[in-house]
Design a protein around this motif. Structure first.
Motif, mmCIF file in Angstrom:
data_model
loop_
_atom_site.group_PDB
_atom_site.id
_atom_site.type_symbol
_atom_site.label_atom_id
_atom_site.label_comp_id
_atom_site.label_asym_id
_atom_site.label_seq_id
_atom_site.Cartn_x
_atom_site.Cartn_y
_atom_site.Cartn_z
ATOM 1 N N SER A 78 39.520 31.082 42.367
ATOM 2 C CA SER A 78 39.401 32.429 41.806
ATOM 3 C C SER A 78 40.776 33.058 41.611
ATOM 4 O O SER A 78 41.719 32.758 42.341
ATOM 5 C CB SER A 78 38.552 33.318 42.723
ATOM 6 O OG SER A 78 39.197 33.521 43.966
ATOM 7 N N ARG A 79 40.881 33.888 40.608
ATOM 8 C CA ARG A 79 42.123 34.616 40.300
ATOM 9 C C ARG A 79 43.319 33.674 40.113
ATOM 10 O O ARG A 79 44.430 33.974 40.532
ATOM 11 C CB ARG A 79 42.417 35.667 41.372
ATOM 12 C CG ARG A 79 41.309 36.686 41.499
ATOM 13 C CD ARG A 79 41.613 37.754 42.505
ATOM 14 N NE ARG A 79 40.487 38.604 42.732
ATOM 15 C CZ ARG A 79 40.163 39.664 41.990
ATOM 16 N NH1 ARG A 79 40.900 39.987 40.964
ATOM 17 N NH2 ARG A 79 39.103 40.374 42.273
ATOM 18 N N CYS A 106 35.833 32.797 39.653
ATOM 19 C CA CYS A 106 35.812 34.178 39.178
ATOM 20 C C CYS A 106 37.226 34.684 38.884
ATOM 21 O O CYS A 106 38.199 34.290 39.527
ATOM 22 C CB CYS A 106 35.086 35.088 40.158
ATOM 23 S SG CYS A 106 35.920 35.416 41.703
ATOM 24 N N TYR A 107 37.324 35.511 37.880
ATOM 25 C CA TYR A 107 38.595 36.108 37.442
ATOM 26 C C TYR A 107 39.661 35.057 37.122
ATOM 27 O O TYR A 107 40.835 35.237 37.438
ATOM 28 C CB TYR A 107 39.142 37.095 38.476
ATOM 29 C CG TYR A 107 38.277 38.306 38.669
ATOM 30 C CD1 TYR A 107 38.275 39.326 37.738
ATOM 31 C CD2 TYR A 107 37.449 38.420 39.774
ATOM 32 C CE1 TYR A 107 37.472 40.439 37.888
ATOM 33 C CE2 TYR A 107 36.634 39.522 39.947
ATOM 34 C CZ TYR A 107 36.649 40.535 38.998
ATOM 35 O OH TYR A 107 35.842 41.634 39.160
ATOM 36 N N SER A 108 39.262 33.957 36.501
ATOM 37 C CA SER A 108 40.215 32.897 36.210
ATOM 38 C C SER A 108 40.453 32.694 34.718
ATOM 39 O O SER A 108 40.903 31.638 34.303
ATOM 40 C CB SER A 108 39.754 31.580 36.861
ATOM 41 O OG SER A 108 39.982 31.644 38.242
ATOM 42 N N MET A 109 40.145 33.687 33.914
ATOM 43 C CA MET A 109 40.437 33.675 32.470
ATOM 44 C C MET A 109 39.784 32.491 31.748
ATOM 45 O O MET A 109 40.371 31.877 30.875
ATOM 46 C CB MET A 109 41.950 33.679 32.225
ATOM 47 C CG MET A 109 42.635 34.936 32.696
ATOM 48 S SD MET A 109 44.424 34.922 32.404
ATOM 49 C CE MET A 109 44.529 34.687 30.659
ATOM 50 N N GLN A 114 42.355 38.165 29.987
ATOM 51 C CA GLN A 114 42.752 38.616 31.317
ATOM 52 C C GLN A 114 41.686 39.562 31.861
ATOM 53 O O GLN A 114 41.224 40.460 31.145
ATOM 54 C CB GLN A 114 44.092 39.341 31.275
ATOM 55 C CG GLN A 114 45.255 38.448 30.953
ATOM 56 C CD GLN A 114 46.568 39.206 30.889
ATOM 57 O OE1 GLN A 114 46.610 40.433 30.955
ATOM 58 N NE2 GLN A 114 47.646 38.471 30.766
ATOM 59 N N PRO A 115 41.276 39.404 33.133
ATOM 60 C CA PRO A 115 40.235 40.259 33.697
ATOM 61 C C PRO A 115 40.651 41.725 33.796
ATOM 62 O O PRO A 115 39.828 42.616 33.695
ATOM 63 C CB PRO A 115 39.968 39.663 35.077
ATOM 64 C CG PRO A 115 41.053 38.707 35.343
ATOM 65 C CD PRO A 115 41.722 38.379 34.060
ATOM 66 N N VAL A 116 41.933 41.990 33.988
ATOM 67 C CA VAL A 116 42.420 43.365 34.041
ATOM 68 C C VAL A 116 43.287 43.587 32.811
ATOM 69 O O VAL A 116 44.254 42.874 32.589
ATOM 70 C CB VAL A 116 43.230 43.617 35.337
ATOM 71 C CG1 VAL A 116 43.781 45.030 35.353
ATOM 72 C CG2 VAL A 116 42.381 43.357 36.557
ATOM 73 N N GLY A 118 42.333 43.181 29.705
ATOM 74 C CA GLY A 118 41.635 42.583 28.569
ATOM 75 C C GLY A 118 42.508 41.932 27.527
ATOM 76 O O GLY A 118 42.093 41.738 26.383
ATOM 77 N N TYR A 122 39.870 35.570 22.844
ATOM 78 C CA TYR A 122 38.598 35.024 23.323
ATOM 79 C C TYR A 122 38.325 33.635 22.750
ATOM 80 O O TYR A 122 38.536 33.378 21.574
ATOM 81 C CB TYR A 122 37.431 35.946 22.966
ATOM 82 C CG TYR A 122 36.094 35.355 23.375
ATOM 83 C CD1 TYR A 122 35.665 35.453 24.688
ATOM 84 C CD2 TYR A 122 35.321 34.629 22.469
ATOM 85 C CE1 TYR A 122 34.477 34.884 25.084
ATOM 86 C CE2 TYR A 122 34.122 34.049 22.852
ATOM 87 C CZ TYR A 122 33.713 34.189 24.166
ATOM 88 O OH TYR A 122 32.532 33.606 24.557
#
Length: 127
Positions: A78-79, A106-109, A114-116, A118, A122
């Motif tokens: 994650s991350r 989770c949160y691994s693009m 980017q999760p934060v 955006g 895509y």
């Protein structure tokens, strides 16, 4: 090693990048060393690497290890900003790996965003 079953290296700057602020110079040497060890270690069952910004090259190294590792049942990436190509390499490794039962991405693009904030482009290639 015949004893260690769980290793938590979350947020430990394995790749030279600070978890908060993102300063530093990226290197895959740390994560590649972990991946090489995984190829021969069948005792470790849980590996937590979250928050190390291992990127796609690090995920690919771990994926190669997953193809031959017969002990790891839980993996946390994650991350780690593995992106679509890192996710694809991980998915490919899961075709050969018969023991991993828990995988945290989770949160691994995975879609290139980017999760934060955006930022990014895509793509569905990572899912």
């Amino acid at each position: 090693n015949r004893v260690l079953t769980e290793l938590d290296l979350c947020y430990s700057m394995l790749c030279g990048i600070q978890p908060v602020g993102g300063r530093g110079t990226y290197t895959a040497a740390g994560i590649e060393a972990i991946a090489e060890a995984l190829k021969v270690n069948h005792v470790l069952t849980t590996l937590k690497l979250g928050g190390n910004n291992i990127r796609s090259s690090g995920a690919s190294a771990i994926a190669e290890a997953l193809k031959v590792n017969a002990g790891l049942t839980a993996l946390n990436l994650s991350r780690d900003a593995i992106g679509p190509s890192g996710a694809a390499a991980t998915a490919d490794a899961l075709k050969a790996n018969r023991v991993l039962t828990e995988l945290d991405l989770c949160y691994s693009m995975l879609c290139g965003i980017q999760p934060v904030g955006g930022r990014g482009t895509y793509t569905a290639a990572g899912i």
